[in-house]
Design a protein around this motif. Structure first.
Motif, short mmCIF file in Angstrom:
data_model
loop_
_atom_site.label_atom_id
_atom_site.label_comp_id
_atom_site.label_asym_id
_atom_site.label_seq_id
_atom_site.Cartn_x
_atom_site.Cartn_y
_atom_site.Cartn_z
N ALA A 383 1.46 -1.17 0.18
CA ALA A 383 0.28 0.36 -0.21
C ALA A 383 1.01 1.47 0.03
O ALA A 383 1.66 0.96 0.82
CB ALA A 383 -0.48 0.05 1.39
N ALA A 384 0.39 2.60 -1.12
CA ALA A 384 1.16 3.32 -1.14
C ALA A 384 -0.01 4.96 -0.08
O ALA A 384 -1.25 4.89 -0.73
CB ALA A 384 1.32 3.63 -1.82
N GLY A 385 1.00 5.82 0.55
CA GLY A 385 0.63 6.65 1.06
C GLY A 385 0.34 7.56 0.02
O GLY A 385 0.76 7.39 -0.72
N SER A 386 -0.38 9.12 0.51
CA SER A 386 -0.53 10.38 -0.53
C SER A 386 1.09 10.12 -0.68
O SER A 386 2.26 10.62 -0.19
CB SER A 386 -1.08 10.51 0.10
N ALA A 387 1.20 11.10 -1.57
CA ALA A 387 2.42 12.16 -2.58
C ALA A 387 2.64 12.96 -1.16
O ALA A 387 1.21 14.20 -1.14
CB ALA A 387 2.30 12.20 -3.60
N ARG A 388 3.93 13.00 -0.48
CA ARG A 388 3.64 14.67 0.65
C ARG A 388 4.95 15.07 0.74
O ARG A 388 6.07 14.18 -0.06
CB ARG A 388 3.95 13.46 1.82
N ILE A 416 -2.14 -4.98 -4.20
CA ILE A 416 -1.50 -3.42 -4.37
C ILE A 416 -2.43 -2.49 -4.42
O ILE A 416 -3.41 -2.30 -5.61
CB ILE A 416 -0.11 -3.90 -5.70
N VAL A 417 -2.92 -1.27 -3.60
CA VAL A 417 -3.60 -0.02 -2.99
C VAL A 417 -2.62 0.98 -3.49
O VAL A 417 -2.08 1.36 -2.68
CB VAL A 417 -4.62 -0.27 -1.88
N CYS A 418 -3.68 1.88 -3.19
CA CYS A 418 -2.86 3.56 -3.27
C CYS A 418 -3.53 3.65 -2.68
O CYS A 418 -5.16 4.17 -3.42
CB CYS A 418 -2.45 4.15 -4.75
#
Length: 522
Positions: A383-388, A416-418
């Motif tokens: 899983a990916a966090g948001s772009a920061r 896999i999720v974003c």
């Protein structure tokens, strides 16, 4: 001062695993082999090797006797090292307890430990200058091995990359020249050796492998695997003119343990830098270090990044750690650049750019998606966090953890999720969690409906949920439940006979849906 933890980290998880290392245990001074029934020869700071220890009683006596002489740690092989009574004895005595891989040779381990202690004593200045103390040694060792087999030699890792080579390479063939120039065996040459079963024989542990000359002019090869602790670390390839006498081939094979020690030392040096970077990354994700400093040391560009968390089987065990390291190597090959990554709590965390160049989130996602599920890899989830911004990566890490939690629970489909893409699921989950804390599911008739379902194996709660989710569209509601629309209508009629509900009232429908979301998503 050399700590037990430092020595274990230098040798690496292939051979050693720290079962118990107290913060205040003695500094390491020397390596000794325990003599049964004679602890008097031990001294402060010794690493005590329980070579002849096979049962719990002997191990407990050795641990306590070593602690009385202020030894640093006791090293034992499984299964003794993991027994609860031995761990309790080590904790009570305030001494370190280290498990040695079952296949490790004690003689090689003594040599390696003393090499590591000497290296730590000599390396401080070298490490500050950023040099690799093992690189030049490996080339000198290649020359020494070449003199033993009387042929030019290359030392290669398990991916057929050339780590060092001897002199006299001008006496070889075009395949060897291409290997030296490209620092790895060319793909077409690899294919020829693979078709002859060379790499299959390497994996089987053959002492020497002879490959005759080939029609394209490739000269014969004598190949020796480099192993330690049951792990294949690499191989040595000698270009020979023909079959090698047994005595000379045996002498060539006898050099493998020495080369194995140098490869492990080389790995240990790389691990020192990798562990320092990993600890810095963990501190950055916790928001405990200056983002400017972390960006400089981790080579992060000043642009938005995402934190990606990868969940693999094995958790915090040695098998789990090995699987994550192998996964990191694999996905790095797929994206062209190894991302800044570290393990924490049995998970792998990586920081990647959002949308720019090799190694960015789209490339990493594609590489992860290509990793198959199987007996060795298990069910990978990521899983990916948001772009920061770099100053806000702790928030991206929290978002990645939250999205991974929904994947693990089965609420979200796929592997896999974003975070940005699953906002509806996240909103429902957060709302349900808050509503659950307010105990809203205890209000009204919902409790009676759930009790009826439990007692009579009906599905009125699910039926009501889908009916409310698809207002005015019984066909869509029935499709979600995988039943006929007439079955849906029948269930709703029986439900309303069970509990009186004013479903024509908007507030009643909204309140019921809020309760059902809390049941479904919390």
């Amino acid at each position: 001062m050399v700590s037990v933890r430092t020595v274990v980290d230098r040798v690496g998880p292939t051979l050693l695993h720290a079962v118990h290392v107290p913060e205040d245990c003695a500094a390491v001074a020397d390596v000794v082999i325990a003599e049964p029934g004679s602890p008097g020869h031990l001294a402060a700071g010794d690493l005590v090797l329980g070579v002849a220890v096979t049962d719990a009683a002997e191990a407990t006596e050795l641990v306590r006797g070593s602690a009385e002489h202020s030894a640093a740690a006791v090293l034992l092989k499984p299964p003794v090292a993991r027994k609860p009574g031995i761990r309790r004895a080590a904790r009570g005595a305030g001494i370190g307890l280290v498990e040695v891989h079952a296949a490790t040779s004690w003689a090689q381990l003594v040599w390696l430990l003393r090499t590591v202690l000497d290296a730590i004593a000599d390396e401080s200045e070298t490490l500050e200058n950023g040099d690799d103390p093992a690189a030049s040694d490996l080339f000198r060792l290649a020359d020494a091995v070449a003199s033993v087999v009387d042929a030019p030699v290359t030392i290669e890792d398990t991916n057929s990359r050339v780590l060092a080579y001897s002199a006299r390479q001008d006496l070889t063939d075009s395949a060897r020249v291409a290997t030296i120039m490209g620092r790895r065996i060319p793909d077409d040459v690899l294919a020829r050796f693979r078709s002859r079963g060379v790499f299959r024989e390497l994996s089987r542990g053959r002492q020497t492998i002879f490959v005759p000359a080939q029609r394209d002019g490739t000269l014969p090869r004598l190949i020796v695997p480099i192993r330690m602790g049951g792990e294949l670390l690499g191989s040595m390839w000698a270009v020979v003119s023909g079959p090698v006498p047994d005595e000379r081939a045996a002498a060539f094979a006898d050099t493998a343990p020495v080369v194995a020690l140098h490869l492990l030392r080389r790995r240990a040096h790389a691990d020192v830098q990798r562990r320092a970077s990993a600890e810095l990354l963990r501190a950055l994700l916790r928001g405990e270090v200056s983002p400017r400093r972390a960006a400089a040391e981790l080579d992060l560009a000043d642009e938005p990044h995402r934190v990606v968390v990868v969940d693999t089987p094995g958790g915090e065990t040695l098998d789990g750690e090995g699987l994550r390291l192998a996964l990191l190597e694999r996905i790095s090959q797929g994206i062209g650049r190894r991302p800044a990554a570290a393990e924490s709590g049995g998970l792998l965390y990586a920081i990647v750019p959002d949308e720019h160049g090799p190694g960015a989130w789209p490339e990493l996602r594609a590489a992860l998606d290509e990793v198959p599920s199987g007996r060795k890899t298990g069910e990978l989830r990521a899983a990916a966090g948001s772009a920061r911004a770099l100053t806000d990566l702790a928030r991206s890490r929290a978002e990645a953890d939250e999205a991974l939690g929904l994947l693990r629970s089965g609420v979200l489909p796929g592997r896999i999720v974003c975070f940005d893409e699953v906002w509806t699921a996240l909103a429902l989950h957060r709302s349900a969690t808050a509503a659950g804390g307010a105990r809203i599911t205890e209000l009204g008739p919902l409790g009676a409906i759930r009790a009826h379902d439990a007692a009579n194996d009906t599905a009125y709660v699910d039926t009501l949920y889908e009916w409310l989710r698809h207002p005015g569209d019984p066909r869509a509601a029935a499709l979600a439940l995988r039943i006929h629309p007439n079955t849906l209508r029948y269930r709703m009629r029986k439900l309303l006979e069970l509990v009186p509900l004013e479903l024509d009232e908007p507030d009643v429908r909204l309140a019921l849906l809020t309760q059902l979301v809390a049941v479904r998503w919390s």
